[in-house]
Structures are given as structure tokens and as C-alpha cells.
Write an enzyme that holds these catalytic residues in place. Structure first.
Site, PDB file in Angstrom:
ATOM      1  N   LYS A 133      19.405 -31.425 -16.807  1.00  0.00           N
ATOM      2  CA  LYS A 133      18.139 -31.142 -16.125  1.00  0.00           C
ATOM      3  C   LYS A 133      17.688 -29.704 -16.324  1.00  0.00           C
ATOM      4  CE  LYS A 133      18.800 -34.781 -12.749  1.00  0.00           C
ATOM      5  NZ  LYS A 133      17.738 -35.566 -12.128  1.00  0.00           N
ATOM      6  N   CYS A 171      39.072  -9.774  33.212  1.00  0.00           N
ATOM      7  CA  CYS A 171      39.760 -10.538  34.256  1.00  0.00           C
ATOM      8  C   CYS A 171      41.280 -10.397  34.158  1.00  0.00           C
ATOM      9  CB  CYS A 171      39.328 -11.999  34.193  1.00  0.00           C
ATOM     10  SG  CYS A 171      39.305 -12.656  32.537  1.00  0.00           S
ATOM     11  N   PHE A 219      19.884 -30.546  -6.631  1.00  0.00           N
ATOM     12  CA  PHE A 219      21.001 -31.086  -5.868  1.00  0.00           C
ATOM     13  C   PHE A 219      21.613 -32.215  -6.694  1.00  0.00           C
ATOM     14  CE2 PHE A 219      21.248 -29.689  -1.346  1.00  0.00           C
ATOM     15  CZ  PHE A 219      20.313 -28.673  -1.420  1.00  0.00           C
TER      16      PHE A 219
HETATM   17  O1  PMT Z   1      17.694 -35.242   3.539  1.00  0.00           O
HETATM   18  P1  PMT Z   1      19.092 -35.259   4.116  1.00  0.00           P
HETATM   19  O2  PMT Z   1      19.318 -36.437   5.031  1.00  0.00           O
HETATM   20  O3  PMT Z   1      19.474 -33.965   4.736  1.00  0.00           O
HETATM   21  O4  PMT Z   1      20.117 -35.522   2.906  1.00  0.00           O
HETATM   22  C1  PMT Z   1      20.367 -34.512   1.990  1.00  0.00           C
HETATM   23  C2  PMT Z   1      20.544 -35.069   0.562  1.00  0.00           C
HETATM   24  C3  PMT Z   1      21.791 -35.939   0.493  1.00  0.00           C
HETATM   25  C4  PMT Z   1      19.320 -35.883   0.175  1.00  0.00           C
HETATM   26  C5  PMT Z   1      20.666 -33.805  -0.365  1.00  0.00           C
HETATM   27  O5  PMT Z   1      21.803 -33.072  -0.008  1.00  0.00           O
HETATM   28  C6  PMT Z   1      20.771 -34.233  -1.822  1.00  0.00           C
HETATM   29  O6  PMT Z   1      21.837 -34.476  -2.362  1.00  0.00           O
HETATM   30  N1  PMT Z   1      19.595 -34.301  -2.505  1.00  0.00           N
HETATM   31  C7  PMT Z   1      19.471 -34.816  -3.885  1.00  0.00           C
HETATM   32  C8  PMT Z   1      19.491 -36.316  -3.874  1.00  0.00           C
HETATM   33  C9  PMT Z   1      19.367 -36.913  -5.262  1.00  0.00           C
HETATM   34  O7  PMT Z   1      18.439 -37.616  -5.512  1.00  0.00           O
HETATM   35  O8  PMT Z   1      20.293 -36.538  -6.116  1.00  0.00           O
HETATM   36  P2  PMT Z   1      20.368 -37.018  -7.672  1.00  0.00           P
HETATM   37  O9  PMT Z   1      21.749 -36.666  -8.063  1.00  0.00           O
HETATM   38  O10 PMT Z   1      19.939 -38.425  -7.805  1.00  0.00           O
HETATM   39  O11 PMT Z   1      19.300 -36.123  -8.389  1.00  0.00           O
HETATM   40  C10 PMT Z   1      19.627 -34.873  -8.980  1.00  0.00           C
HETATM   41  C11 PMT Z   1      18.485 -33.901  -8.821  1.00  0.00           C
HETATM   42  O12 PMT Z   1      17.335 -34.365  -9.517  1.00  0.00           O
HETATM   43  C12 PMT Z   1      18.046 -33.665  -7.390  1.00  0.00           C
HETATM   44  O13 PMT Z   1      17.728 -32.309  -7.270  1.00  0.00           O
HETATM   45  C13 PMT Z   1      16.795 -34.527  -7.252  1.00  0.00           C
HETATM   46  O14 PMT Z   1      15.871 -33.988  -6.316  1.00  0.00           O
HETATM   47  C14 PMT Z   1      16.230 -34.456  -8.670  1.00  0.00           C
HETATM   48  N2  PMT Z   1      15.485 -35.682  -9.052  1.00  0.00           N
HETATM   49  C15 PMT Z   1      16.125 -36.868  -9.185  1.00  0.00           C
HETATM   50  C16 PMT Z   1      15.416 -37.961  -9.596  1.00  0.00           C
HETATM   51  C17 PMT Z   1      14.045 -37.833  -9.892  1.00  0.00           C
HETATM   52  N3  PMT Z   1      13.334 -38.866 -10.278  1.00  0.00           N
HETATM   53  N4  PMT Z   1      13.442 -36.643  -9.743  1.00  0.00           N
HETATM   54  C18 PMT Z   1      14.136 -35.567  -9.337  1.00  0.00           C
HETATM   55  O15 PMT Z   1      13.566 -34.459  -9.203  1.00  0.00           O
END
Ligand code: PMT
Length: 441
Positions: free
Chosen positions: A380, A164, A362
Site C-alpha cells: 500500500k 495518615c 492500519f
Molecule cells: O472502529 P473501531 O471499533 O475502534 O475498530 C478499530 C479497527 C479495528 C477498525 C482499526 O483498529 C483497524 O484495524 N482499522 C483498519 C481495518 C481494515 O480494514 O484493515 P485492512 O487490513 O483490511 O486494511 C488495511 C488498510 O487499508 C487500512 O488502513 C484500511 O483503512 C485501508 N483500506 C482497506 C481497504 C480499502 N478498500 N480501502 C482502504 O483504504
């Protein structure tokens, strides 16, 4: 390694090139040549408007293939759009006009190209070319966002001289860039082929009684986006998710669960033999020590009215009622710790000779994000921790977008703010690259 593999496999792959009615249609001729030099077989579909700008004979000559022009132009093939779509290893639309882009984003299928695009299951790349006002139009912007979120590769447009007469954005990217992006797209599409991936997602619910539970605000979007991207890259995916409103992506094995204990049990069952395990679920760290079969009563219940009773004694005392029902008082509800699913399964990995799976956790943090994530990486025993600051309402729980820090033993790297779907792609690209380097060493 993937690049070489991809260039090698390009020899057996077909790029279906859609050409639409933009002045940039002439550049599609050069794109055909570049694809052929890279080893691809090319088939062309032209819209009616494109034929007013470049002749079908040009593409017929270049590709030595019939050019598809109309839904019913092949008398031997009454469902042309389906067979074209099935034949394609990649569908590329270059140039892609605003009209075709907005149609595809909205599922409109009213000619051969748009019907083929709707039937297409191969990776899709669009190279938009349009006037700057059409590009900036909020409808086009919405379509571009929706397409990118659905995993469509969008290349350009760039800034430069437009038909254009103005210098602005809307110009189709160069055929070289589009060709390279196609190779990259196919590279990604195969980057996890043959890999089995376990993904945990969403919240868990720890019931106190049938109507009350402990949980988190996780929507499951992150885990579901990871599952969708992993399938698009050729992986075999099992998605174990707590309660969400999301629909499981096509091609994913779905295992719905409620509590952390149930999630551990299902994850444990699927863990052996997976190549990659991604723990994105927001698992409740605690659960009520006791789960009550019936709803706990909050108020006192009516007691039989006695003669000479005043209205106040119509109700039993709260304490008396609670004792009779053998209910705990709210201040007495005891919590016990849930198993850590990630840590439990990472410990199990130590027993495996293969060293598999690659483990990604995460970390949902509200302060000292990096330090806390680094501590979780070690405690972990994960290979990669994706840390996000969930105190920011723009990112983390239930939002559309996220910004993360990738934490590994060798260092860390931050990402930009992006949609959860795009972040899922970035995470999987990183995992695929790490695994390919590991395979080489
Ligand atoms: O689902 P959305 O709305 O998209 O949100 C995404 C999210 C915020 C959930 C995601 O990005 C996220 O951060 N997930 C991990 C949440 C969490 O529980 O984080 P944490 O820092 O408490 O745990 C650390 C890791 O250990 C995580 O991988 C979790 O899955 C794992 N965990 C924790 C506790 C448990 N009893 N068992 C686990 O396996």
C-alpha cells in the site's frame, strides 16, 4: 527540537496552579519556583481547605500576583473563573485531593477551582494526593480512568510515606516530576500545530438494497479518538467516517459517508495539501455488483386464488416470483471489488514534489499479524502500519482498548494493552517525533 521550542515558548505561557486541601499543599510552593525557573508565569487558585494548610500570602509573595480564592473575590471581574481559564496555557492541580478529582471527573463545579476547571480548554494536569483507601476506592478509580480517557494528564500518585502514617500509594509526585510532566504536556499540545490531518474512520456500508448491506463491526472509536487527540495537539483535522453512533469531537471538520466509493471521493477531495493521512477505517473490500432500489423479497408473494385451487398453490413458486421481479437469487448475488482508498491515495502522493503527506494505515489481522502488516506496508506504500489482532475480543473492533504493533520499513515495535484514547496519543506522539526528525534531516 520540540523541547527547546517549548522551553522557549514557556516564557510567554501561563500556568494556572490549583492548590487543594491536602497536606502536600506545602510542596506546591516549590512547584511555583520550578515553573518560574522554567520561564512560566504562574497564577494560583486556592480552595478554602487549602488555605487552612498554607497561607495565600505565601503564594502571593512567590508569584507576585493576586491569589484567586473565591468566585466573587475580584470586584473588577464578576466572572473570575472564565477569565482565569482563558488566561491559562495549562491548568495544573497539585496537590489534587480525591474530592476535587472526583468532582472534576463528574463535571461538578461548586467553587472557584472546579468552575475554572470546567470552563478550562487548556491542557489539564492533575497530581493526585490522597489516602490509599480513597485512591483504591472504585469511584476514584473510575474517575481516574474517565479523566485519562478524556485526555487529562495524570501524574502519580506515588508510593511513600503518607500523612495518615502508613507507607503506601497516594503520595503526590515530586514537584520536579510535575514540572517536567507539565512541559511534556505543553510539548504534546503543540506537537501538531499547523499540521493538517486527514483521518478515515468507522465502517463502510455497501448496500444490496435499501435494507441490507455488507459492512464490518467497526465502531469508529479508533478514528474518533485519533481526531480528538490530534485537535488537542493543535492540528487542523478532517474526519471522514462511515456510519457510527459517535459524536464528532469539537473542532474537527466532519465528513460523514456511507460507502467505500463515497469515502474515496471525499478523501480524494481533502487529500491534497494534508501533512498526515491516517486510514483507520474498516473499508469493505467488496460491494454488491448491483444495488437494488427496492427491498428484495425473501418469500413468495400471494397470487390470485383460482377456482379449484388447493391451498399449496396459493403461493407462486419462489423461482417464478423471483423471475417476475427480476431479482437475483441469493446464491447469485455478485460482488465486485471496492477501490483501495489508502493505496489509491498513496499512489497519488508519488506525483507530489513535497513527498507529503506522511501516510499511516492500519492492518486488521486474525493470523500472522506482523507478516501480513509488513506486506501491507509495502503493497500500500504506507510509512507506518498499525497492526491489530482483531481475533482477540479485548482489542480491535468495537472494544474499548487495543494493543498494536507499529510496523515501519526499519522495524517494528509492540505497545501494551491500553484504551483507544491512550493509543491514539501514542500514535500521534510517534508521528510527531518522526516528522520532527524528518524535518531535521
Ligand atoms: O472502529 P473501531 O471499533 O475502534 O475498530 C478499530 C479497527 C479495528 C477498525 C482499526 O483498529 C483497524 O484495524 N482499522 C483498519 C481495518 C481494515 O480494514 O484493515 P485492512 O487490513 O483490511 O486494511 C488495511 C488498510 O487499508 C487500512 O488502513 C484500511 O483503512 C485501508 N483500506 C482497506 C481497504 C480499502 N478498500 N480501502 C482502504 O483504504
Amino acid at each position: 527540537m520540540y523541547y527547546n521550542e517549548c522551553m522557549e515558548s514557556a516564557k510567554q505561557q501561563t500556568v494556572l496552579l490549583g492548590v487543594t486541601g491536602s497536606i502536600a499543599a506545602y510542596k506546591a510552593c516549590e512547584l511555583v519556583r520550578l515553573y518560574q525557573r522554567s520561564g512560566f508565569k504562574v497564577k494560583v487558585i486556592m480552595t478554602q481547605r487549602a488555605q487552612e494548610l498554607v497561607g495565600a500570602a505565601t503564594f502571593r509573595g512567590l508569584t507576585r500576583q493576586p491569589v484567586a480564592l473565591d468566585l466573587f473575590d475580584d470586584p473588577r471581574n464578576p466572572i473570575n473563573h472564565i477569565s482565569l481559564a482563558q488566561e491559562a496555557d495549562a491548568l495544573v492541580i497539585a496537590p489534587c485531593t480525591a474530592n476535587v478529582l472526583n468532582k472534576i471527573a463528574n463535571g461538578v463545579a461548586d467553587d472557584l477551582l472546579t468552575t475554572t476547571a470546567l470552563a478550562n480548554e487548556a491542557p489539564l494536569l492533575l497530581a493526585p494526593a490522597m489516602n490509599v483507601a480513597m485512591l483504591k476506592n472504585s469511584i476514584t478509580q473510575k474517575s481516574l480512568k474517565a479523566l485519562a480517557s478524556a485526555g487529562v494528564t495524570i501524574v502519580g500518585p506515588e508510593s511513600g510515606y503518607l500523612a495518615c502514617g502508613t507507607e503506601d500509594s497516594g503520595r503526590m509526585s515530586s514537584p520536579e516530576d510535575i514540572c517536567l510532566a507539565t512541559v511534556g504536556m505543553l510539548l504534546r499540545a503543540k506537537s501538531l500545530s499547523g499540521k493538517r490531518i486527514l483521518i478515515t474512520a468507522g465502517p463502510t456500508r455497501e448496500h444490496l438494497d435499501p435494507v441490507r448491506y455488507l459492512s464490518s463491526p467497526s465502531s469508529g472509536k479508533t478514528g474518533f479518538a485519533l481526531a480528538q487527540e490530534a485537535v488537542a495537539r493543535g492540528a487542523d483535522v478532517v474526519l471522514i467516517s462511515g456510519p457510527t453512533h459517535l459524536t464528532c469531537p469539537l473542532g474537527v471538520e466532519y465528513v460523514p459517508v456511507t460507502s467505500a466509493e463515497e469515502m474515496l471521493q471525499k478523501a480524494s477531495k481533502h487529500f491534497d495539501g494534508v501533512d498526515i493521512a491516517i486510514f483507520s477505517a474498516a473499508v469493505s473490500d467488496f460491494r454488491p455488483a448491483e444495488q437494488h432500489k427496492h427491498k428484495l423479497k425473501k418469500r413468495t408473494t400471494p397470487a390470485p386464488i383460482q377456482e379449484n385451487q388447493n391451498s399449496l398453490s396459493f403461493f407462486k413458486s419462489q423461482e417464478q416470483d423471483r423471475i417476475e421481479r427480476k431479482q437475483p437469487s441469493l446464491s447469485e448475488i455478485k460482488l465486485v471489488e471496492n477501490p483501495d482508498i489508502l493505496a489509491t491515495l498513496a499512489a497519488r502522493r508519488r506525483e507530489f514534489q513535497s513527498g507529503k503527506p506522511y501516510i499511516v494505515g492500519f492492518a486488521a489481522e486474525t493470523e500472522n499479524v506482523l507478516a501480513n502488516a509488513q506486506a501491507k506496508l509495502i503493497s500500500k506504500d504506507a510509512d507506518l502500519i498499525i497492526a491489530n489482532d482483531v481475533s482477540d475480543p479485548l482489542i480491535g473492533f468495537a472494544s474499548e482498548s487495543n494493543r498494536a504493533i507499529f510496523v515501519e520499513s526499519l522495524g517494528h515495535e509492540s505497545t501494551e494493552l491500553m484504551s483507544k484514547q491512550m493509543l491514539a496519543g501514542v500514535i500521534l506522539d510517534r508521528i510527531a517525533t518522526t516528522l520532527s526528525i524528518k524535518n531535521l534531516t
